[in-house]
Write an enzyme that holds these catalytic residues in place. Sequence first.
Site, PDB file in Angstrom:
ATOM      1  N   VAL A  22       2.702   1.449  -5.306  1.00 25.23           N
ATOM      2  CA  VAL A  22       3.077   2.843  -5.050  1.00 25.23           C
ATOM      3  C   VAL A  22       2.142   3.491  -4.020  1.00 25.23           C
ATOM      4  O   VAL A  22       2.605   4.163  -3.086  1.00 25.23           O
ATOM      5  CB  VAL A  22       3.066   3.638  -6.378  1.00 25.23           C
ATOM      6  CG1 VAL A  22       3.190   5.130  -6.136  1.00 25.23           C
ATOM      7  CG2 VAL A  22       4.190   3.140  -7.286  1.00 25.23           C
ATOM      8  N   ALA A  51      -9.146   4.226  -2.999  1.00 30.03           N
ATOM      9  CA  ALA A  51      -9.957   3.436  -3.936  1.00 30.03           C
ATOM     10  C   ALA A  51      -9.104   2.367  -4.585  1.00 30.03           C
ATOM     11  O   ALA A  51      -7.952   2.624  -4.964  1.00 30.03           O
ATOM     12  CB  ALA A  51     -10.543   4.345  -5.013  1.00 30.03           C
ATOM     13  N   ARG A  53      -9.480  -1.602  -7.013  1.00 31.00           N
ATOM     14  CA  ARG A  53     -10.367  -2.365  -7.878  1.00 31.00           C
ATOM     15  C   ARG A  53     -11.004  -3.501  -7.088  1.00 31.00           C
ATOM     16  O   ARG A  53     -12.200  -3.710  -7.098  1.00 31.00           O
ATOM     17  CB  ARG A  53      -9.538  -2.956  -9.026  1.00 31.00           C
ATOM     18  CG  ARG A  53     -10.050  -2.694 -10.380  1.00 31.00           C
ATOM     19  CD  ARG A  53      -9.085  -3.198 -11.430  1.00 31.00           C
ATOM     20  NE  ARG A  53      -7.732  -3.424 -10.942  1.00 31.00           N
ATOM     21  CZ  ARG A  53      -6.653  -3.340 -11.695  1.00 31.00           C
ATOM     22  NH1 ARG A  53      -6.769  -3.033 -12.953  1.00 31.00           N
ATOM     23  NH2 ARG A  53      -5.459  -3.580 -11.186  1.00 31.00           N
ATOM     24  N   ARG A  59      -4.424  -5.763   2.143  1.00 33.91           N
ATOM     25  CA  ARG A  59      -3.471  -4.643   2.030  1.00 33.91           C
ATOM     26  C   ARG A  59      -2.484  -4.722   3.187  1.00 33.91           C
ATOM     27  O   ARG A  59      -2.646  -5.537   4.102  1.00 33.91           O
ATOM     28  CB  ARG A  59      -4.201  -3.290   2.049  1.00 33.91           C
ATOM     29  CG  ARG A  59      -5.363  -3.190   1.072  1.00 33.91           C
ATOM     30  CD  ARG A  59      -4.934  -3.038  -0.383  1.00 33.91           C
ATOM     31  NE  ARG A  59      -5.956  -3.572  -1.299  1.00 33.91           N
ATOM     32  CZ  ARG A  59      -5.914  -3.501  -2.625  1.00 33.91           C
ATOM     33  NH1 ARG A  59      -4.894  -2.913  -3.216  1.00 33.91           N
ATOM     34  NH2 ARG A  59      -6.858  -4.026  -3.368  1.00 33.91           N
ATOM     35  N   LYS A 113       3.272   8.704 -15.094  1.00 37.32           N
ATOM     36  CA  LYS A 113       4.011   9.422 -16.150  1.00 37.32           C
ATOM     37  C   LYS A 113       3.311   9.333 -17.491  1.00 37.32           C
ATOM     38  O   LYS A 113       3.371  10.255 -18.300  1.00 37.32           O
ATOM     39  CB  LYS A 113       5.450   8.934 -16.261  1.00 37.32           C
ATOM     40  CG  LYS A 113       5.625   7.436 -16.339  1.00 37.32           C
ATOM     41  CD  LYS A 113       5.774   6.842 -14.958  1.00 37.32           C
ATOM     42  CE  LYS A 113       5.630   5.350 -14.990  1.00 37.32           C
ATOM     43  NZ  LYS A 113       6.399   4.684 -13.956  1.00 37.32           N
ATOM     44  N   GLU A 198       5.710  -2.010 -15.161  1.00 37.10           N
ATOM     45  CA  GLU A 198       4.400  -1.426 -15.421  1.00 37.10           C
ATOM     46  C   GLU A 198       3.362  -2.546 -15.550  1.00 37.10           C
ATOM     47  O   GLU A 198       3.720  -3.711 -15.793  1.00 37.10           O
ATOM     48  CB  GLU A 198       4.438  -0.628 -16.729  1.00 37.10           C
ATOM     49  CG  GLU A 198       5.334   0.591 -16.664  1.00 37.10           C
ATOM     50  CD  GLU A 198       4.940   1.543 -15.553  1.00 37.10           C
ATOM     51  OE1 GLU A 198       3.814   2.067 -15.571  1.00 37.10           O
ATOM     52  OE2 GLU A 198       5.757   1.767 -14.638  1.00 37.10           O
ATOM     53  N   LYS A 213       8.818   9.437 -19.503  1.00 33.39           N
ATOM     54  CA  LYS A 213       9.610  10.203 -18.528  1.00 33.39           C
ATOM     55  C   LYS A 213      10.475  11.246 -19.226  1.00 33.39           C
ATOM     56  O   LYS A 213      10.620  12.365 -18.744  1.00 33.39           O
ATOM     57  CB  LYS A 213      10.468   9.243 -17.700  1.00 33.39           C
ATOM     58  CG  LYS A 213       9.629   8.340 -16.796  1.00 33.39           C
ATOM     59  CD  LYS A 213      10.443   7.174 -16.274  1.00 33.39           C
ATOM     60  CE  LYS A 213       9.653   6.308 -15.311  1.00 33.39           C
ATOM     61  NZ  LYS A 213      10.289   5.004 -15.046  1.00 33.39           N
ATOM     62  N   GLY A 310       9.837   1.057  -7.135  1.00 32.27           N
ATOM     63  CA  GLY A 310       9.637   0.394  -5.849  1.00 32.27           C
ATOM     64  C   GLY A 310       8.721   1.216  -4.962  1.00 32.27           C
ATOM     65  O   GLY A 310       8.556   2.432  -5.162  1.00 32.27           O
TER      66      GLY A 310
HETATM   67  P1  NAP Z   1      -0.302  -1.412  -9.029  1.00 34.50           P
HETATM   68  O1  NAP Z   1       0.491  -2.038  -7.967  1.00 34.50           O
HETATM   69  O2  NAP Z   1      -0.892  -2.271 -10.083  1.00 34.50           O
HETATM   70  O3  NAP Z   1      -1.466  -0.556  -8.347  1.00 34.50           O
HETATM   71  C1  NAP Z   1      -2.526   0.006  -9.062  1.00 34.50           C
HETATM   72  C2  NAP Z   1      -3.636   0.298  -8.091  1.00 34.50           C
HETATM   73  O4  NAP Z   1      -4.710   0.946  -8.751  1.00 34.50           O
HETATM   74  C3  NAP Z   1      -4.234  -0.960  -7.430  1.00 34.50           C
HETATM   75  O5  NAP Z   1      -4.517  -0.700  -6.098  1.00 34.50           O
HETATM   76  C4  NAP Z   1      -5.517  -1.178  -8.218  1.00 34.50           C
HETATM   77  O6  NAP Z   1      -6.499  -1.844  -7.458  1.00 34.50           O
HETATM   78  C5  NAP Z   1      -5.921   0.255  -8.477  1.00 34.50           C
HETATM   79  N1  NAP Z   1      -6.793   0.437  -9.630  1.00 34.50           N
HETATM   80  C6  NAP Z   1      -6.544   0.177 -10.923  1.00 34.50           C
HETATM   81  N2  NAP Z   1      -7.600   0.494 -11.687  1.00 34.50           N
HETATM   82  C7  NAP Z   1      -8.542   0.965 -10.844  1.00 34.50           C
HETATM   83  C8  NAP Z   1      -9.866   1.447 -11.009  1.00 34.50           C
HETATM   84  N3  NAP Z   1     -10.412   1.518 -12.215  1.00 34.50           N
HETATM   85  N4  NAP Z   1     -10.544   1.861  -9.914  1.00 34.50           N
HETATM   86  C9  NAP Z   1      -9.992   1.806  -8.688  1.00 34.50           C
HETATM   87  N5  NAP Z   1      -8.732   1.351  -8.468  1.00 34.50           N
HETATM   88  C10 NAP Z   1      -8.024   0.939  -9.535  1.00 34.50           C
HETATM   89  O7  NAP Z   1       0.555  -0.301  -9.800  1.00 34.50           O
HETATM   90  P2  NAP Z   1       1.781   0.550  -9.221  1.00 34.50           P
HETATM   91  O8  NAP Z   1       3.048  -0.167  -9.531  1.00 34.50           O
HETATM   92  O9  NAP Z   1       1.504   0.975  -7.843  1.00 34.50           O
HETATM   93  O10 NAP Z   1       1.742   1.815 -10.218  1.00 34.50           O
HETATM   94  C11 NAP Z   1       0.793   2.829 -10.060  1.00 34.50           C
HETATM   95  C12 NAP Z   1       1.245   4.059 -10.853  1.00 34.50           C
HETATM   96  O11 NAP Z   1       2.522   4.490 -10.375  1.00 34.50           O
HETATM   97  C13 NAP Z   1       1.442   3.809 -12.351  1.00 34.50           C
HETATM   98  O12 NAP Z   1       1.114   4.994 -13.040  1.00 34.50           O
HETATM   99  C14 NAP Z   1       2.944   3.570 -12.475  1.00 34.50           C
HETATM  100  O13 NAP Z   1       3.437   3.905 -13.741  1.00 34.50           O
HETATM  101  C15 NAP Z   1       3.459   4.548 -11.443  1.00 34.50           C
HETATM  102  N6  NAP Z   1       4.778   4.264 -10.884  1.00 34.50           N
HETATM  103  C16 NAP Z   1       5.078   2.998 -10.454  1.00 34.50           C
HETATM  104  C17 NAP Z   1       6.302   2.770  -9.856  1.00 34.50           C
HETATM  105  C18 NAP Z   1       6.671   1.416  -9.319  1.00 34.50           C
HETATM  106  O14 NAP Z   1       7.806   1.240  -8.874  1.00 34.50           O
HETATM  107  N7  NAP Z   1       5.760   0.456  -9.320  1.00 34.50           N
HETATM  108  C19 NAP Z   1       7.210   3.818  -9.709  1.00 34.50           C
HETATM  109  C20 NAP Z   1       6.862   5.100 -10.169  1.00 34.50           C
HETATM  110  C21 NAP Z   1       5.628   5.310 -10.745  1.00 34.50           C
HETATM  111  P3  NAP Z   1      -6.261  -3.362  -6.933  1.00 34.50           P
HETATM  112  O15 NAP Z   1      -5.186  -3.232  -5.910  1.00 34.50           O
HETATM  113  O16 NAP Z   1      -7.552  -3.780  -6.338  1.00 34.50           O
HETATM  114  O17 NAP Z   1      -5.833  -4.147  -8.136  1.00 34.50           O
HETATM  115  N1  HSE Z   2       8.155   0.548 -14.412  1.00 36.36           N
HETATM  116  C1  HSE Z   2       8.888   1.695 -13.990  1.00 36.36           C
HETATM  117  C2  HSE Z   2      10.365   1.368 -14.003  1.00 36.36           C
HETATM  118  C3  HSE Z   2       8.463   2.103 -12.620  1.00 36.36           C
HETATM  119  O1  HSE Z   2      10.719   0.182 -14.043  1.00 36.36           O
HETATM  120  O2  HSE Z   2      11.177   2.292 -13.996  1.00 36.36           O
HETATM  121  C4  HSE Z   2       9.082   3.405 -12.164  1.00 36.36           C
HETATM  122  O3  HSE Z   2       8.610   4.476 -12.900  1.00 36.36           O
END
Ligand code: NAP
Ligand code: HSE
Length: 444
Positions: A22, A51, A53, A59, A113, A198, A213, A310
């Site tokens: 995201v 920031a 991890r 990237r 969320k 997730e 949600k 996505g």
């Molecule tokens: P993701 O791909 O796993 O990305 C998480 C990011 O946070 C990574 O860059 C990770 O670092 C970083 N991170 C985690 N813990 C950390 C820490 N303690 N310090 C610094 N950085 C840290 O997850 P995502 O899918 O993007 O989701 C992120 C958020 O958006 C979640 O709340 C999710 O529910 C929400 N969301 C996701 C979607 C979706 O389609 N994926 C849609 C809507 C909302 P690294 O990259 O180094 O691992």
């Molecule tokens: N894991 C969530 C989903 C990401 O599949 O809908 C979007 O919020």
Amino acid sequence: MFSELDSKLNPVKVGFIGFGTVGQGAAAVMVRNASEISRRAGRDIIVKSAAVRDISRQRAPELCEIALTADACEIVNDPDIDVIVEAMGGDEPARTLLLQAIANGKHVVTANKALIAVYGNEIFEAAREHSVSVAFEAAVAGGIPVIKTIREGLAGNKIQWLAGIINGTSNYILTEMRDKGRDFADVLAEAQALGYAEADPTFDVEGIDAAHKLTILASIAFGIPLQFDSVYTEGISHITQEDTAFAQELGYRIKHLGLARDTGNGIELRVHPTLIPERRLIANVDGVMNAVLVQADAVGPTLYYGAGAGAEPTGSSIVADVMDVVRVASAAVDNRVPSLAFQHDALNQSRTVVSNEFETSYYLRILAEDKPGVMADVTRILGDEAISIEAIIQKEPADGTSKVPVILLTRKIVEGAMERAISKIEELDSIEGSVTRIRVESLG
Ligand code: NAP
Ligand code: HSE
């Protein structure tokens, strides 16, 4: 925080905490559409730093100029950053970092969320105290601007109920199982690889993500505080190929639905697999797409549809929130649209309805001995609880077995009565295992 002078002279600087699917999706949209965004917002918006991890991980190449750090505190304490985008997920350290950013006078945009549903009341209170905005469009239904629509576009309405397919991963799994006969675990692994799921995918398949949600949607629809603990939550992990096929035979689709309804006797908040008549538009929302159907008194039913997960669809919502925050930054806090749509001192402490008071129709799948009298026993038990049957499907037993699946569709009944009937049916010697129960909603 911005001063009026800043707003005329300086670009807005954004810092990301979390730069995965995201975070990078949002930054890519900001970089690619920078000139369109600036023309709309009246200011340049630039991504300063992010920031993560693991700083050594590669990237997206188009984002290589964005400075990375492994210390998220550096971002929230950077005096040069105006807006924090939180896209790391989870409750800690995200909650502490957001509260720190707010205390530092920074506006916050989040896709998280889980954080808003559980800690939103505390976070909004802190934001009011420090006169900053917290925006969270990306937290619900990915790229669909449904928060803004309910909060602002439908502001003149009394909302009666809303129903949404609000977890893309579950919808993707159910669609692939139905259309291609694919295995549950196999499709879930694919949804993870595509970045939809997730970090803990049980949040998707056990309905927790959809419950987060729905908590948010219900608050902005009915003007109630966020109350995640009041949502009845059931996931899709017990749904079988057989159920999707029987539902189809009966003219229905199984969807994982979040429902919030003002019953007049309290607010009903529930998330569960649901049979929906296949003629309804929402029953045909497939794959990772989401949709939210809102029934309101003035406008009637309206339906919002789009990608529910996505990188860039979610990024689209984040960028719109950053632009909104930038636009209203110079307005006094009381003149901004309230975070939960209603003024914070006008939220109602409405009663929430407990699950045995839900009133709905049911799909029941029973594995029964193929012998005379069994159906009579089942229908007598249902009759004793005043449950009427609308349709029955009974198949021939497969070779070598004497058990047959029997499918029943019932008329509306309160859930307490259905629970009692199911317990009695399960006690019959002629019935094997537990009864599968899926709620049915006409959404008419
Ligand atoms: P993701 O791909 O796993 O990305 C998480 C990011 O946070 C990574 O860059 C990770 O670092 C970083 N991170 C985690 N813990 C950390 C820490 N303690 N310090 C610094 N950085 C840290 O997850 P995502 O899918 O993007 O989701 C992120 C958020 O958006 C979640 O709340 C999710 O529910 C929400 N969301 C996701 C979607 C979706 O389609 N994926 C849609 C809507 C909302 P690294 O990259 O180094 O691992
Ligand atoms: N894991 C969530 C989903 C990401 O599949 O809908 C979007 O919020």
